[in-house]
Design an enzyme around this catalytic site. Sequence first.
Site, PDB file in Angstrom:
ATOM      1  N   THR A  44       4.433   8.015  -0.883  1.00  0.00           N
ATOM      2  CA  THR A  44       4.889   7.041   0.342  1.00  0.00           C
ATOM      3  C   THR A  44       4.932   5.692  -0.016  1.00  0.00           C
ATOM      4  O   THR A  44       3.884   5.181  -0.863  1.00  0.00           O
ATOM      5  CB  THR A  44       4.078   7.456   1.450  1.00  0.00           C
ATOM      6  OG1 THR A  44       2.831   7.239   1.206  1.00  0.00           O
ATOM      7  CG2 THR A  44       4.286   8.989   1.886  1.00  0.00           C
ATOM      8  N   MET A  72       1.010  -1.172  -0.041  1.00  0.00           N
ATOM      9  CA  MET A  72      -0.145  -0.064   0.088  1.00  0.00           C
ATOM     10  C   MET A  72       0.997   1.190   0.108  1.00  0.00           C
ATOM     11  O   MET A  72       1.954   1.317   0.758  1.00  0.00           O
ATOM     12  CB  MET A  72      -0.771   0.073   1.235  1.00  0.00           C
ATOM     13  CG  MET A  72      -1.959   1.161   1.335  1.00  0.00           C
ATOM     14  SD  MET A  72      -3.079   1.010  -0.088  1.00  0.00           S
ATOM     15  CE  MET A  72      -3.665  -0.422   0.343  1.00  0.00           C
ATOM     16  N   CYS A  73       0.420   2.088  -0.767  1.00  0.00           N
ATOM     17  CA  CYS A  73       1.176   3.455  -0.878  1.00  0.00           C
ATOM     18  C   CYS A  73       0.294   4.617  -0.829  1.00  0.00           C
ATOM     19  O   CYS A  73      -0.848   4.504  -1.184  1.00  0.00           O
ATOM     20  CB  CYS A  73       2.206   3.490  -2.239  1.00  0.00           C
ATOM     21  SG  CYS A  73       3.195   2.195  -2.436  1.00  0.00           S
ATOM     22  N   GLY A  74       0.880   5.790  -0.519  1.00  0.00           N
ATOM     23  CA  GLY A  74       0.124   6.844  -0.608  1.00  0.00           C
ATOM     24  C   GLY A  74       0.731   7.899  -1.688  1.00  0.00           C
ATOM     25  O   GLY A  74       1.888   7.909  -1.888  1.00  0.00           O
TER      26      GLY A  74
END
Length: 732
Positions: A56, A1-3
């Site tokens: 991120t 999971m990334c932002g």
Amino acid sequence: MCGIHAIISSRDVQEIPHSLKQSLSNRGPDYLGQATRTVSGESQIDGDISLFFTSTVLALRGDHIAQQPIEHADTGSILCWNGEAWKLAGQPVNGNDGEAIFAQLMSASLADTQFQKNHVLQVLRSIQGPFAFLFYDAVGKCLYFGRDRLGRRSLLTKRAADGSTVIFSSIAGSSEPGWKEVDADGIFSVHLTASENGSLNAMRDDWLASGETDLVSSIGRFNMSPPEGGEAILDFNTPSVKLVQDYLTRALELRVLNVPEPPRIPGPLADIDVRVAVLFSGGLDCTLMARLAHDVLPASQGIDLINVAFQSARDAAGQPDGSDGKSSQAYEACPDRITGRQAFAELKTACPSRWWRFIAVNIPFAETMAHRSRVVSLMYPHNTEMDLSISLALYFASRGIGDGYVAGSSGITPAPSVTTPARVLLSGLGADELFGGYSRHEAAFKRTGYAGLADELKLDVSRIGQRNLGRDDRILSHWGKEVRFPFLDEDLIKFAIECPVWHKCDFAYPFHPAVIDPAKRLLRLLADQLNLPLTAREKKRASSIAHVFDKAREPTGKSSFNLPGSPKCRCRRRSEPAACNTSRYVTEHLRMPDCMGQQGIASKDKAKGFKAARGEVQGLIARDITRPSGSVWSWRYLHSFHQMLTHQALRVPERIERADRVGGTSFRLAACECRVFTCRHAEALDVGVWPRFVDNVRTWTGIPAGPRWGLVEARLFLNRCRAILTILIIPT
């Protein structure tokens, strides 16, 4: 999971707020990177456009942390990637998927803008898996963005009133107006040199290059054909049972294998290797998924089962002063907790070699209120009370802090507080839409038959991309976790929508010989084959967490919930509403056929059985099931009664031994045989051991006599016994 986050503006770009940067870092705690670009206008009149990217990273793919934004040294192109590409052009992706996709995107940097765009679209269309992305093509001066065709990852956008600034983000960070979710119905692009009066406008391209409109979710054609005459009933030997197991197993292999070992969290059992956790209500979908994950994962890895229960406002108001609301007794009556513990026990029995841990997450009402504002911010732009209730459950489940129970733990005895180290969460979402698990599917069949059922299922699958998956992604990823949906695997979806509807749910034949409900019967049959008999027969219900705030709004303290599908009581016994409502509840939700009346048993034996057994069996229930004082049961106690009844009928042979006193031959034979089966000797069941039983087998159960029963026959007989016990318990 990334932002991921980007600001595209014809004005000066400012640094993103610290609070938003922190929210993005919560999604991707392993790395934060930023990059800027400036696109010059094609003429002196046109101004420059500034691009400011932030990414991120939560590192779950490959043997290293892939720093983002990913930049191309020669062209200056940038990719911000949030997702998992399980396959690319039909081939599994090895290593880091973001880097692999960027390499494909940059494999043909062409001077011709149209050819370059076609290449980018071709690469993006070939991705299988959940994702949201921002790709700046520096050669074509174009920004591509979007979400996968099922909308499994979050991407929000916000546009300035004059159109001069567009912001993209995985999360809003606050409840400021103007944010909306990017649609999942195509790939969007903005040509940065083709603005009109400084306004940036997006174009949409379909997920399918051919532009076909009859494909459901751009994946496959829905099988609308009705059954022909003589079609077989969906049963254990139907080919689709084996096929769905194969597809679901392959989907799990992609999602649970090769997960990097997460950082160890100090505390009890910290040396256990746990990389995957299941969002676990104890229902059919999540339990079946956990059972198949056992077949896929290495034996050295454990599996966490995260189960959430809330304290209601009413219980909080009635607790003694100074109480912290963390006593486990109040939470154990929650429907999800009851089914969760039942399914946990079944998994331990079915897979004794696996290290299972049941994490009971108990949330006091005060703690719910303390986190409310944060959850409201995370789920935005969704803003309904139902959104909040569901989001709260996902929020605390993802946090993964609760009481840990392992094999050998005794029920609800005090357990150590643990935190799951798993960074990958499995969700069973999608099974109801694909395989007909909602009550509206049965209603559609009753209205217009298979044609109406097919239309309803097709509608449900086609609008999965418009569901709340973006909201769930924003909530679950807040704690640095990634949710994965095996039932939403593209290959599994294609199989499900191309499968005949009567091979998924079988409402034309509500009474199956093995007492398997017609809703999601395909998955129930598979669960039964995998030694999960209670799970296979668990009734579909709504999650209990949606009632936390409804109860808080009840000024009278009375329950506002009715039994699902149960009409108002018209029984003349007004002084005993509990007996009438309980009878209706058990009758409608267990749906047990009257085996005594259908299997040729004499009416006098039936009457004798009712008269002699009713008082004794109900006495057992009164002694063994805790119920509050008063004549009317609430929803909680009715559901508890249902669960305890099921548990006793399948797991406690002493209840049937008591029925041996009835005096009817069939009851004594049922007691004899059920004692043997519940000792789990079904595989070696020799009917010849009981000569007096052989002749009665054909007439009473309809199961053929022979030297040895198979597992299917033994299960069938046990369920007939269970049906009889249920009939005895229902008051008349």
